[in-house]
Write a protein that holds these residues in place. Structure first.
Motif, PDB file in Angstrom:
ATOM      1  N   PRO A 133       1.060  -0.879   0.325  1.00  0.00           N
ATOM      2  CA  PRO A 133       0.326  -0.222  -0.086  1.00  0.00           C
ATOM      3  C   PRO A 133       0.626   1.262   0.141  1.00  0.00           C
ATOM      4  O   PRO A 133       1.319   1.663   0.596  1.00  0.00           O
ATOM      5  CB  PRO A 133      -0.522   0.258   1.084  1.00  0.00           C
ATOM      6  CG  PRO A 133      -0.380  -0.896   2.795  1.00  0.00           C
ATOM      7  CD  PRO A 133       0.844  -1.619   1.532  1.00  0.00           C
ATOM      8  N   PRO A 142      -4.210  -1.955  -2.565  1.00  0.00           N
ATOM      9  CA  PRO A 142      -4.763  -3.274  -2.782  1.00  0.00           C
ATOM     10  C   PRO A 142      -5.990  -2.739  -1.903  1.00  0.00           C
ATOM     11  O   PRO A 142      -6.369  -2.214  -1.564  1.00  0.00           O
ATOM     12  CB  PRO A 142      -3.234  -4.246  -1.194  1.00  0.00           C
ATOM     13  CG  PRO A 142      -2.339  -2.566  -1.224  1.00  0.00           C
ATOM     14  CD  PRO A 142      -2.950  -1.485  -1.328  1.00  0.00           C
ATOM     15  N   PHE A 144      -8.543  -4.058   1.063  1.00  0.00           N
ATOM     16  CA  PHE A 144      -8.151  -4.964   2.390  1.00  0.00           C
ATOM     17  C   PHE A 144      -9.511  -5.538   2.781  1.00  0.00           C
ATOM     18  O   PHE A 144      -9.215  -6.026   3.965  1.00  0.00           O
ATOM     19  CB  PHE A 144      -7.785  -3.504   2.599  1.00  0.00           C
ATOM     20  CG  PHE A 144      -6.362  -3.447   2.812  1.00  0.00           C
ATOM     21  CD1 PHE A 144      -5.569  -4.707   4.050  1.00  0.00           C
ATOM     22  CD2 PHE A 144      -5.750  -2.420   2.440  1.00  0.00           C
ATOM     23  CE1 PHE A 144      -4.134  -4.211   3.910  1.00  0.00           C
ATOM     24  CE2 PHE A 144      -4.487  -1.813   2.679  1.00  0.00           C
ATOM     25  CZ  PHE A 144      -3.632  -2.653   3.129  1.00  0.00           C
ATOM     26  N   GLN A 145     -10.004  -6.124   1.671  1.00  0.00           N
ATOM     27  CA  GLN A 145     -11.174  -7.297   1.199  1.00  0.00           C
ATOM     28  C   GLN A 145     -10.868  -8.168   1.354  1.00  0.00           C
ATOM     29  O   GLN A 145     -11.959  -8.804   1.206  1.00  0.00           O
ATOM     30  CB  GLN A 145     -12.717  -6.620   1.004  1.00  0.00           C
ATOM     31  CG  GLN A 145     -12.942  -5.060   1.305  1.00  0.00           C
ATOM     32  CD  GLN A 145     -14.319  -4.897   0.453  1.00  0.00           C
ATOM     33  OE1 GLN A 145     -15.027  -5.071   0.595  1.00  0.00           O
ATOM     34  NE2 GLN A 145     -14.183  -3.222   0.704  1.00  0.00           N
ATOM     35  N   PHE A 150      -5.564  -9.757   3.563  1.00  0.00           N
ATOM     36  CA  PHE A 150      -5.638 -10.311   4.719  1.00  0.00           C
ATOM     37  C   PHE A 150      -3.879 -11.236   5.031  1.00  0.00           C
ATOM     38  O   PHE A 150      -3.109 -11.733   6.260  1.00  0.00           O
ATOM     39  CB  PHE A 150      -6.359 -11.383   5.373  1.00  0.00           C
ATOM     40  CG  PHE A 150      -7.905 -11.053   5.136  1.00  0.00           C
ATOM     41  CD1 PHE A 150      -8.068  -9.143   4.477  1.00  0.00           C
ATOM     42  CD2 PHE A 150      -9.339 -11.922   5.183  1.00  0.00           C
ATOM     43  CE1 PHE A 150      -9.104  -9.026   4.981  1.00  0.00           C
ATOM     44  CE2 PHE A 150     -10.119 -11.160   4.525  1.00  0.00           C
ATOM     45  CZ  PHE A 150     -10.786  -9.888   4.868  1.00  0.00           C
ATOM     46  N   VAL A 153      -0.692  -9.496   4.835  1.00  0.00           N
ATOM     47  CA  VAL A 153      -0.542  -8.724   6.208  1.00  0.00           C
ATOM     48  C   VAL A 153      -0.067  -9.340   7.705  1.00  0.00           C
ATOM     49  O   VAL A 153       0.509  -9.484   8.221  1.00  0.00           O
ATOM     50  CB  VAL A 153      -1.722  -7.924   6.613  1.00  0.00           C
ATOM     51  CG1 VAL A 153      -1.831  -7.308   8.026  1.00  0.00           C
ATOM     52  CG2 VAL A 153      -2.327  -7.237   5.520  1.00  0.00           C
ATOM     53  N   ALA A 154      -1.107 -10.675   6.668  1.00  0.00           N
ATOM     54  CA  ALA A 154      -1.216 -12.210   8.084  1.00  0.00           C
ATOM     55  C   ALA A 154       0.517 -12.672   8.343  1.00  0.00           C
ATOM     56  O   ALA A 154       1.442 -12.511   9.534  1.00  0.00           O
ATOM     57  CB  ALA A 154      -1.979 -12.879   8.551  1.00  0.00           C
ATOM     58  N   THR A 157       3.150 -10.268   9.208  1.00  0.00           N
ATOM     59  CA  THR A 157       3.184  -9.737  10.480  1.00  0.00           C
ATOM     60  C   THR A 157       4.088 -10.802  11.498  1.00  0.00           C
ATOM     61  O   THR A 157       4.563 -10.740  12.393  1.00  0.00           O
ATOM     62  CB  THR A 157       2.319  -9.589  11.467  1.00  0.00           C
ATOM     63  OG1 THR A 157       1.022  -8.707  10.882  1.00  0.00           O
ATOM     64  CG2 THR A 157       1.421  -9.075  12.868  1.00  0.00           C
ATOM     65  N   SER A 223      -4.885 -16.846  14.532  1.00  0.00           N
ATOM     66  CA  SER A 223      -5.415 -15.383  13.161  1.00  0.00           C
ATOM     67  C   SER A 223      -4.471 -16.385  11.982  1.00  0.00           C
ATOM     68  O   SER A 223      -4.708 -15.996  11.339  1.00  0.00           O
ATOM     69  CB  SER A 223      -5.003 -14.824  13.538  1.00  0.00           C
ATOM     70  OG  SER A 223      -3.756 -13.930  13.894  1.00  0.00           O
ATOM     71  N   VAL A 224      -2.800 -16.522  12.108  1.00  0.00           N
ATOM     72  CA  VAL A 224      -2.525 -16.723  10.981  1.00  0.00           C
ATOM     73  C   VAL A 224      -2.773 -17.987  10.224  1.00  0.00           C
ATOM     74  O   VAL A 224      -3.375 -17.737   9.059  1.00  0.00           O
ATOM     75  CB  VAL A 224      -1.096 -17.363  11.006  1.00  0.00           C
ATOM     76  CG1 VAL A 224      -0.342 -17.262   9.688  1.00  0.00           C
ATOM     77  CG2 VAL A 224      -0.624 -15.141  11.721  1.00  0.00           C
ATOM     78  N   VAL A 227      -6.462 -17.234   9.251  1.00  0.00           N
ATOM     79  CA  VAL A 227      -6.427 -16.033   7.363  1.00  0.00           C
ATOM     80  C   VAL A 227      -5.876 -17.125   6.210  1.00  0.00           C
ATOM     81  O   VAL A 227      -6.573 -17.313   5.275  1.00  0.00           O
ATOM     82  CB  VAL A 227      -5.566 -15.129   7.431  1.00  0.00           C
ATOM     83  CG1 VAL A 227      -5.009 -15.083   6.455  1.00  0.00           C
ATOM     84  CG2 VAL A 227      -6.295 -14.313   9.227  1.00  0.00           C
ATOM     85  N   TRP A 230      -8.991 -19.007   5.097  1.00  0.00           N
ATOM     86  CA  TRP A 230     -10.197 -17.830   3.948  1.00  0.00           C
ATOM     87  C   TRP A 230      -9.367 -18.119   3.025  1.00  0.00           C
ATOM     88  O   TRP A 230     -10.530 -17.718   2.730  1.00  0.00           O
ATOM     89  CB  TRP A 230     -10.431 -16.833   5.358  1.00  0.00           C
ATOM     90  CG  TRP A 230     -10.805 -17.192   6.765  1.00  0.00           C
ATOM     91  CD1 TRP A 230     -11.542 -18.293   7.287  1.00  0.00           C
ATOM     92  CD2 TRP A 230     -10.847 -16.461   8.038  1.00  0.00           C
ATOM     93  NE1 TRP A 230     -11.314 -18.022   8.309  1.00  0.00           N
ATOM     94  CE2 TRP A 230     -11.498 -17.198   8.799  1.00  0.00           C
ATOM     95  CE3 TRP A 230     -10.480 -16.021   8.077  1.00  0.00           C
ATOM     96  CZ2 TRP A 230     -11.166 -16.179   9.808  1.00  0.00           C
ATOM     97  CZ3 TRP A 230     -10.620 -15.172   9.183  1.00  0.00           C
ATOM     98  CH2 TRP A 230     -10.267 -15.126  10.759  1.00  0.00           C
TER      99      TRP A 230
END
Lengths: 441, 168
Positions: A133, A142, A144-145, A150, A153-154, A157, A223-224, A227, A230
């Motif tokens: 971004p 990008p 972000f939906q 995701f 980002v994940a 991180t 979370s990773v 994601v 998903w």
């Protein structure tokens, strides 16, 4: 279980620092073989960059092949490092101490390698900056939906957090190596240890900070892989569009990661004579955790079938019938047997206390978990809604080359690590020595 | 009163070190620092240490990350509008993922910053007044005292079974 007399501080230092002595010829031979594997992978990738993404076997309908399979596989492997370091740290499980460093290291290397696969899959890798971004003349940002963003980002991180967690845990040990080293080596370790002296003010903030690290890494790790799941579950493809995917992927990730911990630790224990530190009790604890994760994974396989039947959706039912009985049935049954049935052998004490069985089963689980990703990713898109659009996929030689390169790179990093940095945390071993926990007793 | 002499007493045992720290409370010498090879709660208790404030750095990082993540997602959605079926451009639910990941990332960065700032790292000068055995199996109590008190401190440490080194 006390297998031998209590360890001492000096013995811990001696055993672990001895592993940093100059290596033998066998070590360099292994390094050379792995470098050759990495070079083969690089050559295949370079070839693909020049020829185009068609050099791989992916095509419509299976546009996601081994590059995505390996991405999910390596992200999964990365998960047990955080489980062992963070979650078991919060639960005060003393048996984690001797294996936490190796598991954390495995995490950092596995995430780094996983992060390579989206680049490889991109084809025109030089356009990767589109994902960043930043203000540009095209006013293009990008989305972000999108689950793929995701992922960026994940995973970024997770890589940053797990690397910082690993390094923070290493600092006191780097200071211990510095204090025993001489010459250039001492200078390098002085810089790496940031001048750590273990004074009470440093420890006071360190222990608190480490606790926060663990508390933050725990929801992150969950979370990773949620994601990652998903990427699939947010589509409408039969076999992917399921709410069970997030917990199913997280459990599978920890299952594969624990198996990889055994695969790496067992040879390490033998080569570096870590038997008194990484005791059989600790390997047994990992095996028992594998039974637990294996049961969750087996349950998830069953629930997928139940949901397909309960949905009354003809497409969903057909997708799952084909998984077990269709063109990829061999891969499916390898997955079921290796991930859900074979780990049940650990219920027998004789199996989970036998080194050959532990190593053999851990390798089978690794194979099974790779095939799980194959079955989910390839098996779903190959047999979607429209019968006229069904098609099969087999990886090309280029894909196999890149896969070999990724495995070689992982083991190369790990071999370099074990000879240059302490592969067991001396600090944590000493901390719980009086409690007998570092023995796994 | 000049307090320019540091005397370090080295002890091979955690329990003993904590006991010596407690015994020192009756003397005029100041405990400057205690080196140990691992974090010892017995020593923390003997020194009556308060909880570290590093969590405030973590919290500040987390709050900053939360707003950064959401702001980035909202700003980029407004800059490049993808209108699908009249759905809102600012989609809160998917943005939670971005906000969450940024919260964790910035919390960890704040945590590391706090560790470095509060722990005084990097600190290469500190190595000049440090006994390398303290990263192995020894615990070092560093007392600061005047030149006149030096002999008393040495005697005290020796009586407690410690090995003594003096830093000028």
């Amino acid at each position: 279980m006390s297998e031998s007399p209590q360890l001492t501080y000096a013995e811990i230092d001696r055993t672990i620092l001895d592993t940093l002595r100059p290596p033998t010829g066998g070590y360099w031979l292994a390094i050379m073989a792995l470098i050759m594997g990495v070079l083969l992978g690089v050559a295949c990738w370079v070839y693909q960059i020049f020829i185009g993404i068609g050099a791989g076997g992916q095509n419509i309908p299976v546009a996601w092949g081994t590059y995505l399979i390996n991405f999910v596989f390596w992200v999964g492997i990365a998960h047990s490092g955080t489980l062992i370091s963070a979650i078991l740290h919060l639960m005060r499980a003393g048996w984690r101490n001797p294996i936490a460093r190796a598991a954390e290291t495995m995490t950092v290397f596995a995430v780094s390698i996983a992060g390579l696969f989206p680049f490889i899959h991109l084809g025109r890798v030089w356009l990767v900056y589109y994902m960043l971004p930043y203000p540009n003349q095209r006013y293009l940002w990008p989305n972000f939906q999108s689950p793929l963003v995701f992922d960026v980002v994940a995973i970024s991180t997770y890589l940053i957090v797990s690397s910082l967690f690993w390094y923070t845990g290493l600092v006191p040990d780097l200071a211990a190596v510095r204090d025993k080293a001489t010459g250039v080596r001492k200078k390098i370790f002085t810089i790496l240890s940031l001048g750590w002296t273990g004074k009470h003010e440093q420890w006071r903030h360190y222990t608190r900070g480490y606790l926060f690290f663990a508390a933050l890494a725990t929801p992150l790790v969950i979370s990773v892989h949620s994601v990652v799941s998903w990427d699939f579950a947010l589509s409408v493809v039969p076999g992917w569009h399921s709410t069970i995917f997030a917990p199913y992927f997280v459990a599978g990730a920890i299952h594969s990661g624990l198996a990889m911990v055994l695969t790496l630790l067992i040879p390490l224990r033998k080569i570096f004579r870590y038997e008194r530190i990484v005791t059989m009790k600790i390997l047994e604890a990992v095996a028992k955790t594998i039974i637990f994760t294996g049961l969750i994974v087996g349950y998830a396989y069953g629930v997928e079938y139940f949901l397909a039947w309960y949905s009354h959706s003809a497409v969903e039912i057909e997708a799952f019938r084909w998984r077990a009985l269709g063109d990829y049935s061999l891969e499916f049954w390898i997955m079921v047997v290796c991930n859900s049935l074979v780990p049940l052998l650990f219920f027998f004490k004789r199996v989970r206390t036998s080194i050959p069985w532990l190593l053999g089963i851990s390798i089978l689980i690794n194979i099974g978990m790779w095939y799980e990703r194959f079955v989910i990713i390839v098996g779903s898109v190959a047999h979607g809604f429209m019968p006229h659009a069904w098609g099969l996929y087999r990886p090309s030689g280029i894909e196999y080359g890149i896969m070999l390169g990724s495995f070689s790179l992982f083991f190369l990093f790990f071999l370099l690590f074990v000879k240059h940095l302490p592969s067991i945390s001396m600090t944590e071993m000493k901390e719980t020595l009086d409690l007998g926990e570092s023995h796994g007793d | 009163m000049a307090t320019d002499i540091s005397v370090i007493g080295l002890f091979p045992d955690e329990q003993k070190t904590a006991a010596v720290i407690e015994a020192m409370s009756g003397y005029p010498w100041l405990i400057d620092r205690v080196h140990s090879p691992f974090p010892s709660h017995k020593i923390f208790d003997a020194l009556k240490l308060k909880k570290s404030p590093v969590g405030w750095f973590t919290l500040a990082g987390g709050i900053l990350g939360f707003f950064t993540g959401f702001s980035l997602a909202i700003y980029t959605a407004l800059e490049w509008k993808l209108i699908i079926w009249g759905k809102p451009i600012i989609a809160w639910i998917p943005f939670v993922i971005v906000g969450f990941e940024f919260t964790i990332l910035f919390s960890v960065l704040g945590n590391v910053l706090g560790l470095l700032a509060l722990g005084g790292l990097p600190d290469f000068k500190g190595l000049k007044q440090y006994d390398p055995r303290c990263s192995g199996g020894h615990f070092g109590i560093v007392a600061t005292c005047t030149e006149e008190e030096q002999d008393q401190v040495i005697e005290f440490f020796q009586n407690q079974g410690g090995e003594v080194t003096i830093f000028e």
